[in-house]
Design a protein around this motif. Structure first.
Motif, mmCIF file in Angstrom:
data_model
loop_
_atom_site.group_PDB
_atom_site.id
_atom_site.type_symbol
_atom_site.label_atom_id
_atom_site.label_comp_id
_atom_site.label_asym_id
_atom_site.label_seq_id
_atom_site.Cartn_x
_atom_site.Cartn_y
_atom_site.Cartn_z
ATOM 1 N N GLU A 131 0.842 -1.255 -0.102
ATOM 2 C CA GLU A 131 0.193 0.076 0.088
ATOM 3 C C GLU A 131 0.781 1.231 0.032
ATOM 4 O OE1 GLU A 131 -3.164 0.391 -0.268
ATOM 5 O OE2 GLU A 131 -3.585 -1.854 -0.395
ATOM 6 N N LEU A 132 2.195 1.245 0.777
ATOM 7 C CA LEU A 132 2.771 2.361 0.774
ATOM 8 C C LEU A 132 3.517 2.727 -0.588
ATOM 9 C CD1 LEU A 132 4.390 4.596 2.273
ATOM 10 C CD2 LEU A 132 5.944 2.940 2.935
ATOM 11 N N ALA A 133 3.849 1.496 -1.396
ATOM 12 C CA ALA A 133 4.329 1.667 -2.587
ATOM 13 C C ALA A 133 3.424 2.362 -3.628
ATOM 14 C CB ALA A 133 4.886 0.280 -3.125
ATOM 15 N N LYS A 134 2.211 1.864 -3.496
ATOM 16 C CA LYS A 134 1.172 2.306 -4.324
ATOM 17 C C LYS A 134 0.997 3.854 -4.207
ATOM 18 C CE LYS A 134 -1.586 -2.103 -5.166
ATOM 19 N NZ LYS A 134 -2.845 -2.660 -4.873
ATOM 20 N N PRO B 42 3.864 9.951 -7.084
ATOM 21 C CA PRO B 42 4.864 10.999 -6.708
ATOM 22 C C PRO B 42 6.291 10.903 -7.063
ATOM 23 C CG PRO B 42 3.261 10.931 -4.951
ATOM 24 C CD PRO B 42 3.183 9.819 -5.746
ATOM 25 N N VAL B 43 6.918 9.545 -6.894
ATOM 26 C CA VAL B 43 8.098 9.443 -7.053
ATOM 27 C C VAL B 43 8.362 9.050 -8.575
ATOM 28 C CG1 VAL B 43 9.576 7.468 -6.846
ATOM 29 C CG2 VAL B 43 8.538 8.169 -4.865
ATOM 30 N N GLY B 44 7.454 8.540 -9.384
ATOM 31 C CA GLY B 44 7.515 8.669 -10.659
ATOM 32 C C GLY B 44 7.453 10.004 -11.283
ATOM 33 N N VAL B 45 6.686 11.134 -10.910
ATOM 34 C CA VAL B 45 6.682 12.377 -11.361
ATOM 35 C C VAL B 45 8.054 12.960 -11.133
ATOM 36 C CG1 VAL B 45 5.871 14.864 -11.368
ATOM 37 C CG2 VAL B 45 4.205 12.666 -11.394
ATOM 38 N N SER B 46 8.419 12.763 -9.957
ATOM 39 C CA SER B 46 9.929 13.179 -9.426
ATOM 40 C C SER B 46 10.998 12.867 -10.427
ATOM 41 C CB SER B 46 10.148 13.185 -8.037
ATOM 42 O OG SER B 46 9.245 13.585 -7.228
ATOM 43 N N LEU B 47 11.105 11.586 -10.788
ATOM 44 C CA LEU B 47 11.947 10.810 -11.619
ATOM 45 C C LEU B 47 11.849 11.453 -13.090
ATOM 46 C CD1 LEU B 47 12.255 7.267 -10.460
ATOM 47 C CD2 LEU B 47 13.671 9.062 -9.997
ATOM 48 N N ALA B 48 10.612 11.687 -13.573
ATOM 49 C CA ALA B 48 10.385 12.221 -14.802
ATOM 50 C C ALA B 48 11.014 13.551 -15.039
ATOM 51 C CB ALA B 48 8.532 12.091 -15.119
ATOM 52 N N VAL B 49 10.721 14.368 -14.171
ATOM 53 C CA VAL B 49 11.369 15.831 -14.039
ATOM 54 C C VAL B 49 12.810 15.798 -13.962
ATOM 55 C CG1 VAL B 49 11.326 17.920 -12.701
ATOM 56 C CG2 VAL B 49 9.221 16.676 -13.090
ATOM 57 N N ALA B 50 13.133 14.939 -13.188
ATOM 58 C CA ALA B 50 14.600 14.919 -13.034
ATOM 59 C C ALA B 50 15.260 14.676 -14.497
ATOM 60 C CB ALA B 50 15.029 13.887 -11.972
ATOM 61 N N LEU B 51 14.799 13.490 -14.980
ATOM 62 C CA LEU B 51 15.263 13.112 -16.375
ATOM 63 C C LEU B 51 15.124 14.142 -17.558
ATOM 64 C CD1 LEU B 51 13.875 9.344 -16.515
ATOM 65 C CD2 LEU B 51 16.307 9.967 -16.042
ATOM 66 N N LEU B 52 14.166 14.805 -17.280
ATOM 67 C CA LEU B 52 13.763 15.971 -18.184
ATOM 68 C C LEU B 52 14.994 17.209 -17.838
ATOM 69 C CD1 LEU B 52 9.830 16.553 -18.434
ATOM 70 C CD2 LEU B 52 11.401 15.683 -20.308
ATOM 71 N N LEU B 53 15.240 17.251 -16.732
ATOM 72 C CA LEU B 53 16.042 18.328 -16.514
ATOM 73 C C LEU B 53 17.615 17.776 -16.994
ATOM 74 C CD1 LEU B 53 15.039 19.446 -13.007
ATOM 75 C CD2 LEU B 53 14.713 20.731 -15.011
ATOM 76 N N LEU B 54 17.911 16.443 -16.840
ATOM 77 C CA LEU B 54 19.214 16.108 -17.126
ATOM 78 C C LEU B 54 19.400 16.064 -18.678
ATOM 79 C CD1 LEU B 54 19.865 13.382 -14.255
ATOM 80 C CD2 LEU B 54 20.781 15.377 -14.687
ATOM 81 N N GLY B 55 18.236 15.719 -19.405
ATOM 82 C CA GLY B 55 18.124 15.535 -20.719
ATOM 83 C C GLY B 55 18.211 16.705 -21.701
ATOM 84 N N LEU B 56 17.613 17.946 -20.996
ATOM 85 C CA LEU B 56 17.307 19.090 -21.820
ATOM 86 C C LEU B 56 18.293 20.171 -21.156
ATOM 87 C CD1 LEU B 56 13.718 19.069 -22.547
ATOM 88 C CD2 LEU B 56 15.526 18.494 -24.144
ATOM 89 N N VAL B 57 18.244 20.246 -19.925
ATOM 90 C CA VAL B 57 19.074 21.522 -19.316
ATOM 91 C C VAL B 57 20.521 21.028 -19.021
ATOM 92 C CG1 VAL B 57 19.063 22.984 -17.241
ATOM 93 C CG2 VAL B 57 16.852 22.066 -18.075
ATOM 94 N N GLY B 58 20.605 19.871 -19.078
ATOM 95 C CA GLY B 58 22.317 19.406 -18.863
ATOM 96 C C GLY B 58 22.965 19.751 -19.867
#
Length: 564
Positions: A462-465, A470-486
């Motif tokens: 239940e905790l993972a669900k 939120p964790v998936g959104v955070s990872l997506a934002v981080a990948l976008l930042l690393l892929g475009l802003v990096g």
């Protein structure tokens, strides 16, 4: 020698005073597009996360509603400020999942949904020119609808249908037919109707239709099973209430045995099962007894009749030998009334014409002593009780520091426990009760105490669900930042290392001040008395050239670095 180009150099004060806008303006077009796309994607993800987090999950409140019930429910939801929406086609009404049960209960208190049952309001829409048959049919439909509403008001009934057979009466009383009714019930899952509730439904329908007998009402469930019984409830077989009564008696006896033996042998060391045979038959016995005849003075006189017959004066009964003489009519009496009887004559007659003797009859009827005794057997009387008890071996300690061992009970202990069980269940030998107590060791099953892995525990799932989105959104934002802003940041750093704002001659001084350790050249000799070598002379000339013309040296180094 390569051409010398002039390189603009920014003073340190100006480089320190550049802000974010100036830095953004100094980027090329590709870097600006990347930064803009990254900012737009991050903003879109944040907005989607915000709206998705606020939008509740909808579940079906009611489905398959007619227009009337749907409109009433929608109006009530708007009054309660409950958001709702329709499914495709409008077949169901959906509300937030956390408010489904609350809304259903609140709507149920107001009688919603009512269903498509039409009652006596059908009579209000009669048109002009309705025939007698149509009027009777509308009345029958209205009566069926009202009965359906009344039956659906029961807590266990989900839906119901009532069919009435009302025959048309004629003027001949002997040829009139009696009405009948049929009721089809659909119960909620897990609900049942007991015998008293079924009798209530039958009498409700029978009391609503004139001259309808309860025996003419049939009640069925949605599986086609006949639920109704005869009016006196003397149906064949054993119903659910009788089975529940037998189970209750058996559980009471078992509980008594456990309560009595558990303090002696310990908890979970005794098992008891009781089987009771209960008689649910209806018995009735009538006995009529007559006592012997009593004396007349001690008996009650019911009736008495006395008949007395007397002879007429001057009448003489025929006497003598039958013949002509004796058949002569009697003569008038000459003797006095209170005188002595005259002597008979030769012909057999009575002298003087005496009266004939009288007749007296007395009939006396006495009450007959009779005793009539009617005995009705009770329903649910216990015919026989069988008890089976198993007792575990007793645990005995052999001494301090030694583990306890199990031993069987002694015959005296078994006999005492058997006597206790007999007294507990009310043992009766005449009706065939039996008690069997056995002493045997219980098998103890080994319980697997291995802990469940952390990733299989329901709490962690239940905790993972809950944290997955939120964790998936955070990872997506981080990948976008690393892929475009990096790449933009990396290019900015490379540009600052190659041609960024520096002090005049700062890079050349650093190059000249560094002592490069080339593998092909020997280390410089630091002795004072030695003459400078040719390599040292060339290095000194390069230093002087760097001091005198730093721009030319910088252009040369840039050409070397680029590999031209």
């Amino acid at each position: 020698m390569s051409a010398v180009a002039e390189i603009p150099v920014t003073p340190p004060a100006a480089a320190a005073s550049t802000g974010p806008l100036q830095r953004l303006a100094s980027l090329d077009r590709t870097a600006r597009l990347r930064l803009g796309a990254a900012a737009a994607l991050v903003l879109a993800v944040l907005v989607a996360f915000f709206f998705y987090g606020r939008q509740p999950e909808y579940r079906v409140l009611f489905s398959g509603l007619n227009d009337k019930d749907g409109g009433a429910i929608v109006a009530q939801l708007a009054t309660m400020n409950v958001p709702y929406k329709y499914t495709e086609g409008g077949g169901a009404i959906m509300v937030p999942s956390d408010r489904v049960h609350d809304v259903r209960l609140r709507l149920a208190t107001q009688g919603l949904p009512k269903g498509s049952v039409t009652g006596f309001e059908l009579m209000e829409s009669n048109r002009f020119g309705v025939t007698q048959f149509q009027e009777r049919l509308n009345f029958q439909r209205g009566l069926e609808g009202e009965l359906t509403r009344s039956i659906q008001a029961l807590a266990s009934v989900q839906s119901a249908r009532v069919h009435l057979a009302l025959p048309q009466q004629n003027g001949f009383f002997r040829e009139q037919q009696k009405p009948s009714a049929s009721v089809l019930l659909s119960l909620y899952p897990g609900r049942t109707l007991d015998r008293a509730q079924l009798a209530g439904i039958v009498h409700l329908v029978a009391s609503s239709v004139p001259e309808l007998a309860p025996s003419a009402v049939s009640v069925l469930d949605d599986t086609g099973k006949l639920l109704s019984q005869t009016p006196d409830m003397s149906g064949a077989g054993v119903d659910a209430q009788q089975l529940a009564y037998v189970q209750l008696i058996e559980q009471q006896y078992s509980r008594r045995i456990l309560d009595l033996l558990e303090p002696v042998v310990g908890k979970n060391n005794v098992k008891a099962q009781v089987t009771a045979e209960v008689d649910f038959s209806h018995t009735e016995q009538t006995v009529e007894q007559h006592r012997p005849n009593l004396a007349p003075d001690s008996s009650a006189v019911r009736s008495q009749q006395v008949v007395e017959t007397g002879g007429a004066p001057g009448a003489q009964p025929p006497t003598g030998v039958p013949g002509a003489v004796s058949n002569q009519p009697p003569q008038a009496s000459a003797a006095p009334i209170n005188g002595a009887n005259p002597a008979p004559t030769a012909a057999g007659g009575v002298q003087g014409g005496a009266a004939a003797p009288g007749k007296r009859e007395s009939i006396t009827n006495y009450e007959v002593d009779k005793t009539t005794q009617v005995t009705r057997g009770g329903i649910g009387s216990i015919k026989r009780v069988n008890a089976a008890v198993v007792v575990n071996y007793q645990s005995v300690s052999e001494g301090p520091g030694k583990p306890p061992v199990t031993k069987a009970l002694t015959p005296e202990q078994i006999e005492q426990m058997t006597a206790l069980v007999r007294e507990t269940i009310g043992f009766n030998k005449d009706r065939g009760d039996s008690v069997n107590l056995m002493n045997a060791p219980f098998l103890v099953e080994e319980v697997n105490t291995a802990e469940q892995p952390l990733w299989k525990q329901p709490e962690m799932i239940e905790l993972a669900k809950s944290l997955g989105w939120p964790v998936g959104v955070s990872l997506a934002v981080a990948l976008l930042l690393l892929g475009l802003v990096g790449p933009v940041i990396k290019g900015r750093k490379q540009e600052s290392l190659e041609g960024g704002p520096r002090q005049p001659g700062a890079q050349l001084d650093a190059v000249a001040g560094e002592e490069l350790q080339r593998p092909a050249l020997p280390a410089p000799v630091q002795a004072q008395d030695l003459q400078p070598t040719e390599e040292q002379l060339r290095l000194e000339e390069a230093r002087q050239l760097a001091r005198s013309n730093p721009v030319a040296v910088a252009s040369i180094l840039k050409t070397w670095v680029n590999g031209e």
